[in-house]
Write an enzyme that holds these catalytic residues in place. Structure first.
Site, PDB file in Angstrom:
ATOM      1  N   GLU A  28     -34.518 -16.824  -5.768  1.00  0.00           N
ATOM      2  CA  GLU A  28     -34.341 -16.907  -7.227  1.00  0.00           C
ATOM      3  C   GLU A  28     -32.867 -16.885  -7.624  1.00  0.00           C
ATOM      4  O   GLU A  28     -32.396 -15.968  -8.332  1.00  0.00           O
ATOM      5  CB  GLU A  28     -35.100 -15.776  -7.925  1.00  0.00           C
ATOM      6  CG  GLU A  28     -36.601 -15.914  -7.822  1.00  0.00           C
ATOM      7  CD  GLU A  28     -37.359 -14.988  -8.772  1.00  0.00           C
ATOM      8  OE1 GLU A  28     -36.731 -14.113  -9.380  1.00  0.00           O
ATOM      9  OE2 GLU A  28     -38.577 -15.158  -8.894  1.00  0.00           O
ATOM     10  N   GLU A  63     -44.237 -17.368  -5.408  1.00  0.00           N
ATOM     11  CA  GLU A  63     -44.642 -16.018  -5.792  1.00  0.00           C
ATOM     12  C   GLU A  63     -45.462 -16.123  -7.072  1.00  0.00           C
ATOM     13  O   GLU A  63     -45.003 -16.710  -8.045  1.00  0.00           O
ATOM     14  CB  GLU A  63     -43.422 -15.123  -6.093  1.00  0.00           C
ATOM     15  CG  GLU A  63     -42.463 -14.962  -4.935  1.00  0.00           C
ATOM     16  CD  GLU A  63     -41.215 -14.163  -5.301  1.00  0.00           C
ATOM     17  OE1 GLU A  63     -41.217 -13.489  -6.347  1.00  0.00           O
ATOM     18  OE2 GLU A  63     -40.237 -14.227  -4.539  1.00  0.00           O
TER      19      GLU A  63
HETATM   20  C1  GAL Z   1     -39.245 -11.895  -8.330  1.00  0.00           C
HETATM   21  C2  GAL Z   1     -38.522 -11.707  -7.024  1.00  0.00           C
HETATM   22  C3  GAL Z   1     -39.286 -10.816  -6.068  1.00  0.00           C
HETATM   23  C4  GAL Z   1     -39.802  -9.596  -6.757  1.00  0.00           C
HETATM   24  C5  GAL Z   1     -40.610 -10.015  -7.941  1.00  0.00           C
HETATM   25  C6  GAL Z   1     -41.219  -8.857  -8.681  1.00  0.00           C
HETATM   26  O1  GAL Z   1     -38.360 -12.271  -9.326  1.00  0.00           O
HETATM   27  O2  GAL Z   1     -38.273 -12.939  -6.410  1.00  0.00           O
HETATM   28  O3  GAL Z   1     -38.447 -10.456  -5.000  1.00  0.00           O
HETATM   29  O4  GAL Z   1     -38.735  -8.784  -7.112  1.00  0.00           O
HETATM   30  O5  GAL Z   1     -39.804 -10.739  -8.830  1.00  0.00           O
HETATM   31  O6  GAL Z   1     -40.256  -8.143  -9.391  1.00  0.00           O
END
Ligand code: GAL
Length: 711
Positions: A159, A318
């Site tokens: 990200e 994710e």
């Molecule tokens: C995303 C990140 C993850 C985790 C997730 C939940 O932005 O890529 O590593 O932190 O949020 O907070």
């Protein structure tokens, strides 16, 4: 340089299977969990895990000593159960020994405070020394894993720019000056582009140029601010390119992707996306407050359409599974069924691979309350069951989905980095182009009309209607592309202010809309902001603000009203007094105060199509009235007539098939009627009498019998 595939909203993925899985963190649990994890992950129907993005301290515990044993064992264990690995470069979390040895690598805020170790993304990606370290760790990891069975691809970093994108370090200043030298060649050209004659800002050489600090003491030069953001986006893409070049050189069979989070100082139509095989976008719907920000169903749809508009079909590396939190915030909990519904909503908008964040929650650190597919006690419960159901369903129907792209009847111009940043650099309190696109996008979302973002340089002939939401920075070469679209039968809608600036962000020296004037058949003879009463304050989250709403004017306020057919609609944000050319008709007039009777919205016939110019910003009310008028003329109908509230409808299609996606975003069972004939793929049953029901958060994918129309 490696080969780049041209970007398009209709670019398909180059994968032969639908990626289904979870990010896994072998470094967060005892190794005795690995075998059992692999068994359960495979049993859930998953075929991939992602790992390594925050583990630099383990890969290189001290400078120059590399250790991969733990991850080697994890990759091998998963591979033995048929689960592949996406490995990540770990550059979002540089180890402490690095910033102790080289504190100058830390990002610097505008107030002169360096970021600190202990969080993430604290190191300055514009710094050439950090780029060396990034290349080194990428090279060592790629060489180590060059022929490892199980690794199918890589994710760069994590990200990029999500936590923070700016830097005011000495290195950032040097790199900014180099960026300007490459962009302008001579300092005279820069002085011209930035208009430095104003306020005695001219420079004698590039080394005199500073970063645009927020306290100068009043407003700085918007061209300098715009170029700073162009620089940040460029530096981010070049930081990533270093890694992509290494990975491709070492093993060209790997795919390379990135998980975009906050869309901040990222030019998604530049090398950031075109260097990759495909982009990823992380979906955290419950980060958006439902009441204030338009809901956890709508905003992910908006963001997915935006990212797909830049680079085509994508993956979700994710997706939120359960309750999410960091020390500073806590999200609501997805209800039973919502995790699966959110995943289908992503597929419906062009996603061809999805991972549920994360396999299990951490027991320590900053995200102990960020739930995974499993719980802290390692017992599979409803989230495991839901993810597993989804994975088995999608695993079965994937051949139907892969190779299709999302149909778009209503295209909205976007995303365009320069226009978005130019609007922010001199905002006048107005929505940015992306924000201004929301009322139309949301209208289509709610009505089940096939809608998406498309850049003017993309395949406009695939659209029926194309809306350009207030793109001030106008490249004259875009005008013939729009002309051709209209002449071939398209309905073109141009928003106020479009074409009013040059690509250098100067005001044009002719009457607006400048190079679009002949096409639109209208002259903008006066303009100005409207009072703020009708518009709520805009607060940015993830680079976007809340959806716009128009409230009726309070009596006595200097509010303007547009009269369109029977409707009298309060205007918001901006007015333009339009003078139509001969042959241009007036669709709506201003109906108040000194503007009374003047043209507010015009229409000009162009070839087989038409060009509509809107001398204001679209609000929800104005959008609805305008759509009532324009959509039937443009031959645009909802994908499903009378779609129940809260049900999403989109269409994915290819030459030989059409898939109608329906997702119930509510907790009530609904009946959907008026459906075209077809076969529902998830339940494997025919659609009887054009009707089906969707349970709370239920989903359906109907393969249409007729290949020609969903209507
Ligand atoms: C995303 C990140 C993850 C985790 C997730 C939940 O932005 O890529 O590593 O932190 O949020 O907070």
């Amino acid at each position: 340089m490696f080969e780049q595939r041209p970007l398009s909203a209709w670019r398909t993925l180059s994968l032969d299977r639908f990626l289904l899985g979870v990010p896994h963190y072998p470094e967060h649990v005892d190794e005795s969990f690995l075998e059992r994890d692999a068994v359960r992950i495979a049993a859930a129907g998953f075929n991939v895990v992602r790992m390594g993005e925050f583990a630099w301290n383990l890969f290189e515990p001290v400078a120059g000593r590399y250790e991969f044993a733990l991850f080697d064992r994890a990759i091998k264990t998963f591979a033995a159960h048929g689960v592949s690995t996406i490995m990540c470069t770990p550059t979002a979390t540089p180890p402490r020994w690095l910033t102790v040895a080289e504190p100058d690598l830390l990002r610097m805020t505008a107030s002169g405070a360096p970021h600190r170790h202990g969080s993430r993304q604290h190191v300055d990606t514009t710094n050439p020394r950090f780029r060396e370290h990034s290349r080194r760790i990428t090279e060592v990891m790629a060489q180590h894993y060059r022929s490892t069975i199980g690794i199918i691809g890589w994710q760069t970093d994590n990200e990029l720019n999500t936590s923070y994108s700016e830097s005011f370090s000495a290195a950032a200043l040097d790199e900014f000056q180099l960026f300007l030298i490459a962009r302008y060649g001579t300092v005279d050209a820069l002085n011209e582009a930035w208009g430095t004659r104003v306020w005695a800002q001219s420079y004698n050489n590039f080394s005199e140029i500073d970063l645009p600090y927020p306290h100068m003491p009043v407003a700085g030069n918007p061209s300098q601010v715009l170029d700073y953001h162009r620089f940040l986006a460029h530096a981010t893409a070049m930081f990533q390119r270093d890694q992509v070049e290494i990975l491709r050189r070492i093993n060209p069979d790997w795919f390379v992707t990135h998980n975009i989070g906050a869309i901040r100082d990222l030019d998604m139509r530049g090398p950031l996306a075109s260097d990759l095989d495909f982009v990823g976008y992380d979906i955290y719907p419950f980060l958006f407050d439902e009441r204030l920000r338009g809901g956890h169903a709508y905003l992910p749809a908006f963001h997915l359409d935006l990212v797909r508009g830049a680079a085509g079909n994508l993956i979700v590396p994710e997706q939120q599974s359960g309750f999410g939190s960091q020390p500073g915030f806590a999200t609501p909990v997805p209800e039973p069924g919502e995790m699966r519904r959110m995943a289908y909503s992503s597929i419906a908008r062009g996603v061809d691979g999805l991972m549920f964040f994360r396999w299990r929650p951490a027991h320590y650190g900053a995200e102990i309350y960020w739930m995974g597919v499993l719980d802290h006690d390692d017992i599979p419960r409803r989230r495991y069951d839901e993810a597993s159901r989804f994975a088995h369903e999608v695993g079965r129907i994937a051949p139907e989905i892969l190779g299709t792209t999302v149909r778009i009847d209503v295209g909205i111009a976007g995303p365009d980095f320069d226009n978005e940043e130019a609007a922010k650099s001199y905002s006048l309190g107005l929505p940015t182009p992306q924000e201004a696109a929301m009322p139309l996008h949301r209208y289509c979302y709610e009505q089940g009309i096939a809608c998406g973002f498309v850049h003017p340089e993309d395949a406009l002939h695939r659209l029926k209607l194309f809306f350009v939401p207030h793109w001030m920075l106008w490249k004259p070469e875009w005008t013939p592309l729009l002309e051709r679209f209209a002449e071939q039968g398209g309905t073109l809608v141009i928003g106020a202010r479009t074409g009013a600036h040059t690509p250098d962000n100067h005001m044009i020296q002719v009457t607006p809309p400048g190079s679009l004037r002949t096409l639109c058949g209208v002259a903008v003879e006066e303009f100005g902001p409207l009072p703020a009463e009708g518009a709520p304050a805009l607060t940015a989250i993830w680079g976007l603000s809340e959806p716009l709403a128009s409230k009726p004017a309070e009596s006595g306020k200097r509010q303007h009203v547009i009269s369109l057919g029977e409707a009298r609609i309060p205007a918001a944000f901006w007015y333009e007094r339009l003078v139509p050319d001969d042959g241009t008709t007036v669709l709506a007039r201003w109906d108040s105060r000194f503007l009374k009777g003047e043209a507010a919205i015009t229409q000009r016939a162009a070839g087989r199509g038409r060009v509509i110019y809107v001398g204001s910003f679209l609000t929800p009310a104005l959008t609805a009235s305008l759509c009532d008028l324009l959509l039937p003329q443009a031959g645009i109908e909802p994908l499903v007539a009378g779609l129940p509230a809260g049900v999403e409808a989109t269409l994915r299609e290819s030459d030989d098939r059409r898939l109608l996606f329906l997702q119930n975003t509510t907790s009530e069972r609904v009946e959907v009627e008026g459906l075209p004939a077809g076969f529902e793929l998830i339940e494997a049953s025919s659609v009887q009498h054009g009707r089906l029901h969707l349970d709370a958060y239920g989903c359906a994918i109907i393969k249409l019998t007729s290949c020609t129309s969903a209507n």
